[in-house]
Structure formats: C-alpha cells, structure tokens
Enzyme design. Sequence first.
Site, PDB file in Angstrom:
ATOM      1  N   LYS A 277      20.572  54.638   1.475  1.00  0.00           N
ATOM      2  CA  LYS A 277      21.568  54.073   1.866  1.00  0.00           C
ATOM      3  C   LYS A 277      22.342  53.238   1.029  1.00  0.00           C
ATOM      4  CE  LYS A 277      19.700  50.282   4.544  1.00  0.00           C
ATOM      5  NZ  LYS A 277      19.576  49.660   5.817  1.00  0.00           N
TER       6      LYS A 277
ATOM      7  N   GLN B  38       5.420  44.699  -8.033  1.00  0.00           N
ATOM      8  CA  GLN B  38       5.134  44.089  -9.337  1.00  0.00           C
ATOM      9  C   GLN B  38       3.559  44.633  -9.691  1.00  0.00           C
ATOM     10  OE1 GLN B  38       5.405  39.805  -8.664  1.00  0.00           O
ATOM     11  NE2 GLN B  38       7.628  40.012  -8.270  1.00  0.00           N
TER      12      GLN B  38
ATOM     13  N   GLU C 186      -6.841  42.446  -8.072  1.00  0.00           N
ATOM     14  CA  GLU C 186      -6.164  41.715  -7.082  1.00  0.00           C
ATOM     15  C   GLU C 186      -7.097  41.132  -5.899  1.00  0.00           C
ATOM     16  OE1 GLU C 186      -2.785  43.854  -6.057  1.00  0.00           O
ATOM     17  OE2 GLU C 186      -1.859  43.428  -7.883  1.00  0.00           O
TER      18      GLU C 186
ATOM     19  N   ASP D 106      15.735  51.030   9.990  1.00  0.00           N
ATOM     20  CA  ASP D 106      16.750  52.086  10.359  1.00  0.00           C
ATOM     21  C   ASP D 106      15.941  53.101  10.870  1.00  0.00           C
ATOM     22  OD1 ASP D 106      18.581  50.120   9.277  1.00  0.00           O
ATOM     23  OD2 ASP D 106      19.614  51.536   8.100  1.00  0.00           O
TER      24      ASP D 106
ATOM     25  N   HIS E   8       3.134  37.270   2.681  1.00  0.00           N
ATOM     26  CA  HIS E   8       2.711  36.991   1.403  1.00  0.00           C
ATOM     27  C   HIS E   8       2.560  35.655   1.300  1.00  0.00           C
ATOM     28  CE1 HIS E   8       1.847  37.350  -2.767  1.00  0.00           C
ATOM     29  NE2 HIS E   8       1.667  38.588  -2.640  1.00  0.00           N
TER      30      HIS E   8
ATOM     31  N   ARG F  87      -4.438  38.464   1.686  1.00  0.00           N
ATOM     32  CA  ARG F  87      -3.211  37.590   1.890  1.00  0.00           C
ATOM     33  C   ARG F  87      -3.068  37.032   3.221  1.00  0.00           C
ATOM     34  NH1 ARG F  87       0.373  42.671  -0.399  1.00  0.00           N
ATOM     35  NH2 ARG F  87      -0.195  42.024  -2.366  1.00  0.00           N
TER      36      ARG F  87
ATOM     37  N   HIS G 263       6.470  39.936   4.095  1.00  0.00           N
ATOM     38  CA  HIS G 263       6.277  40.839   2.982  1.00  0.00           C
ATOM     39  C   HIS G 263       6.061  42.331   3.081  1.00  0.00           C
ATOM     40  CE1 HIS G 263       5.159  41.923  -0.975  1.00  0.00           C
ATOM     41  NE2 HIS G 263       4.098  42.217  -1.058  1.00  0.00           N
TER      42      HIS G 263
ATOM     43  N   GLU H 122       6.413  53.055   3.932  1.00  0.00           N
ATOM     44  CA  GLU H 122       6.160  51.710   4.782  1.00  0.00           C
ATOM     45  C   GLU H 122       6.586  51.830   6.307  1.00  0.00           C
ATOM     46  OE1 GLU H 122       7.283  48.195   2.634  1.00  0.00           O
ATOM     47  OE2 GLU H 122       7.270  47.060   4.464  1.00  0.00           O
TER      48      GLU H 122
ATOM     49  N   ARG I  60      -2.878  44.793   5.274  1.00  0.00           N
ATOM     50  CA  ARG I  60      -2.725  45.612   4.063  1.00  0.00           C
ATOM     51  C   ARG I  60      -3.684  44.992   2.814  1.00  0.00           C
ATOM     52  NH1 ARG I  60       1.352  46.615  -0.540  1.00  0.00           N
ATOM     53  NH2 ARG I  60       1.988  44.598   0.309  1.00  0.00           N
TER      54      ARG I  60
END
Length: 490
Positions: free
Chosen positions: A34, A46, A114, A207, A228, A275, A336, A360, A371
Amino acid sequence: MNREYDVLIVGAGAAGLYAALQFPENVRVLLLSKRELTLSNSSLAQGGVAAVLDRDNDNFKLHIADTLIAGKYKNDLNAIKILVEEGPKDVLKLKEMGVAFDLDKDGHLMMTLEAGHSRHRIVHHKDSTGRAIVDTLIEQVKTHKNVEILDNTLLYKLENNGRGFDAGMILPNGSSDVVSAHYCILASGGIGRVYQYTTNSAIATGDGITLAHMLGAKIKHLSWIQFHPTAFAAENDRERFLISEAVRGEGAVLLNCDGERFASKYDERGELAPRDVVSNAIMLESRAKGNEKFYLDITHKDPEFVKNRFPMIYEKCLEENIDITKQWIPVFPCQHYLMGGIDVDIYARTSVSRLYAAGECSHTGVHGANRLASNSLLEALVFSRRAANDITEKLKTENNAPFETEPEKDDLSGSKMPHGFRTEIRKIVQDCHFVIPKPENVAAGLKRTNEILDNIVNGGYEINQDFVEARSLATVAAIILKEVSENNDT
Ligand SMILES: Cc1cc2nc3c(=O)[nH]c(=O)nc-3n(C[C@H](O)[C@H](O)[C@H](O)COP(=O)(O)OP(=O)(O)OC[C@H]3O[C@@H](n4cnc5c(N)ncnc54)[C@H](O)[C@@H]3O)c2cc1C
C-alpha cells in the site's frame, strides 16, 4: 495490469515477498504494497532471525523449548516443530539469494544471543537485518516475470466471487480498479497503529485482518499483544525507535530512575527474561518508584564494538543527542507485535476457502501468548512458503478456468470522513489494554469503539486511504476489546 490473476498477494514484507518467489513461472501473481515497497515492519527488523544452524551447540529441541517457555505453553506444538525444523533451510536460502548476514573471520554465520534463547542462534546483518532481507527479496522478485508488483496501491475490498476473490484497489493516482484472483494470500502485517505508541511502521493498521474478518474468516487471540520493553522513550513520536533485544544480549543493563538495576528483582533471568516479563518488570518498578524514567546502559562495553555492532541504533540515538557509548539510553515499553491474527492451519489456510494468511497478520499458534525474539521473521518465511506451495499444488489439479464476468469498478465517492476517529481509537486501546491491562476501562472503551465503527461503515464517506485505515483500526480495536471483555483471550 491484467483483469485476473491466479494469486493475489497483499503485502510486500518478508511474508509477501518470500511467498511471491515460490511460484513457478506459469502462475500469474499480483503483489500489492500500500506504500513504497520498503515501508513495512519487515524493513524495521533489527535483531535478526532465529534458526538452529550451529548443530554442535544447538538443536531443535532447545529452540522448541525456548519458544514454548516464552509463549507460556499456549503455543501450537505442531506449528512450532514445523517452524523450527524447516526454518533453517529458509534462512540458508536467504543467504544463497544474497542477504549479507554477518560472518565471522572464518566465513561462518555469526550468531548472537537474544532474550529467552538458551543458545546463540540469531543470524543478523548488523542491526538492520530486516532491511537487508527485504532489499534482497525485492531484487529477487523483480526478476520473476510472472509476478506483477503494484506499490502505493491499497486494497480496500476483498469479496468472495465463488471461485476466488474480487479485489478492489486504490491506485497511486487515486483512481480505483477491481481485479479477480483465484487465490489470495494476506501478508498485510500487524496492527501496531491501533496503539498510541508503537515500534511498528505506518502500514500496520490491520487492513488484512479487517478484510478477512469481513469475509467471515476466524480471527484468533487478537488481544495477545507483545509490548517491547525497550523502545526509545521519545517525547511524542507515535512510531518509537526500537532498542533491540540484542543490545541487552550483548550486555546492556536496565536501570531505573535512580540508576539502579532492578530486573532481577522481578525475575531471576533479569534483563534477559522474555519481553513480557521485562515489560511487566518496568511497569511494576515504575509504579513502585512513581517514575516512568528508565534507561539502558551499554557504556561499559568497548565503544568501537558498540558502534560496529549497532550502527543504526548508535546513529539514531545520536540524532536524539544520546551517544550510547557514553550515555544511558532512555527507554520505555510500547506496542511491538501481534501474536494473534487470522487463524490458519499449518499450510497457512484460513477458515475461508482459497484465502491464506502469512506473517504477522496470521495466527499460526507458534508464538503462544508471547513471541520469542526473532521468531517472527522465521514464521513469515516458513509459513508464506508453505502457503505458496499449497496453492501451487492446488492450481495443478483444480480447474481454474478464466472467470466468466469481469468485476465492476466501485464508485468510491462520498462525504469527507470527520477527523479524529483514529486518534480516539488509539487512546481507547492504550487506556484499556497496555502492558498491565485496565479491565475497568474496557466496557466503555468497547461501546465507544463500536459507535465509531458504525459511524465509519455507515457514514457514506469517501473510500480513500484514511477511510480504509480508520475502518481497520476501529474493527481491530473492537475485536481486541470484545475479546478482553469476554475474557476470551486464553
Ligand atoms: C522495530 C521492529 C523490529 C523488529 N525486529 C525483529 C527481529 O529482529 N526479528 C524478527 O523476527 N522480527 C522482528 N520484528 C517483527 C517482524 O519484523 C515482523 O513481524 C515481520 O517482519 C512481519 O512481516 P510481514 O511480511 O508479515 O508484514 P510487514 O513486513 O509489516 O509487511 C506488510 C505489508 O502489507 C502491506 N499492506 C498492508 N495493508 C495493505 C493494504 N490494505 N493494501 C495493500 N498492501 C497492504 C504493506 O504495505 C506491507 O508491504 C520487528 C518488528 C519491528 C516493528
């Protein structure tokens, strides 16, 4: 533009682009974005992609276990197994296509740690992995002659025509067109813009989820939102810049307003807890201290290492007058990621015939209630490939003769929608369902959201981008708040 296609793909993030690459030359694909092709949540990623590639130090069982623990065991185990076991091949495929993942001096993929991962398994391209992936995928898709790409083209309507879908689009010059497709893959991304503050890009207005909902597709766990813990705490920016998990993975510590470490008071894993745990810890500490100022400190690390490992974060923070090699970074939680979405099976099929969803906007069940970091790009790759392969097989055996009639164009004219609906919706959702939800606000919030939605849908307004996105935000907000009010989010 043709009048009909075999497959319509809505979205040019990791999921949509990777799906487009899977189709053989004889399958006619239309790919919509879009806004410009590089504006997506995928481009913002990232940290990297999680995958078991170092089989000496890691294995599938560990990745599965980490995903389950982060997801509070509310995940779908079968879907996780597919994610974890098939994902490494997709990551290697990206490398083969030319994604410049960081390599060590021997030419092996570098892997970082992580939060929530028990092993170093995150492959990355410095701190702009998503952009590196998207750029490569765009280059690749452009070489596929069977894929027609339309950027700055917004899907406003998706209707079942019995043998597929009629898709209404607003073209870059503002005019509209309607084409038909036998299959549709929604890869339209998340819903971050339904919050006042989010790390998501401007396209994340839900959408695809809204259009699927209008078609009667099952939507699941839309209130399962990930916050996050460490977005850059800018004063007013709606889109908040993310200070990646990898910064904590490389040793940054979290400090309260008094400069004290506190994370391990709330969970023994401290800064490296998942998180939701760290976000909760910040909110509880903020209540205890009566202060919302929090910081990440990585000043104890070698400045050259920090600049080299996190060049984008370093530069972005410098723009805000923070030199992260010398100063603490102000951070606070914000929206997030969406764990729920359009419910799909392991082939990314929704409950509506010929409609698929990946990335997503979908709910595969892999993430459970939370997640695990860097599992979402992996999910986008694995399940968009599975969607495309499933459709390819069906196209081989089904008789998809041309549509007999061409869909008619819509008249998009109408009165101008009043300003302010989007802002009001954002405030409602932020007030009802942030890190620690406020159930006492939900009934009134849902009532007002439904009034706004009713006004948007029945107001006779002109159909343009503002209208479509406001309709999406109101729809998504109403589903979230209804789910919360029915306590149906478990
Ligand atoms: C700041 C940030 C950092 C992240 N870091 C990581 C990370 O390190 N690792 C990780 O695994 N995940 C990360 N994520 C999450 C991950 O990036 C996303 O979940 C994933 O990229 C989503 O990909 P997608 O293809 O589903 O959607 P997106 O990449 O968001 O793409 C959506 C596409 O849909 C199109 N679209 C939407 N609506 C319409 C419409 N009506 N008409 C036409 N087109 C439409 C958009 O234009 C866009 O092209 C991060 C997310 C953010 C925001």
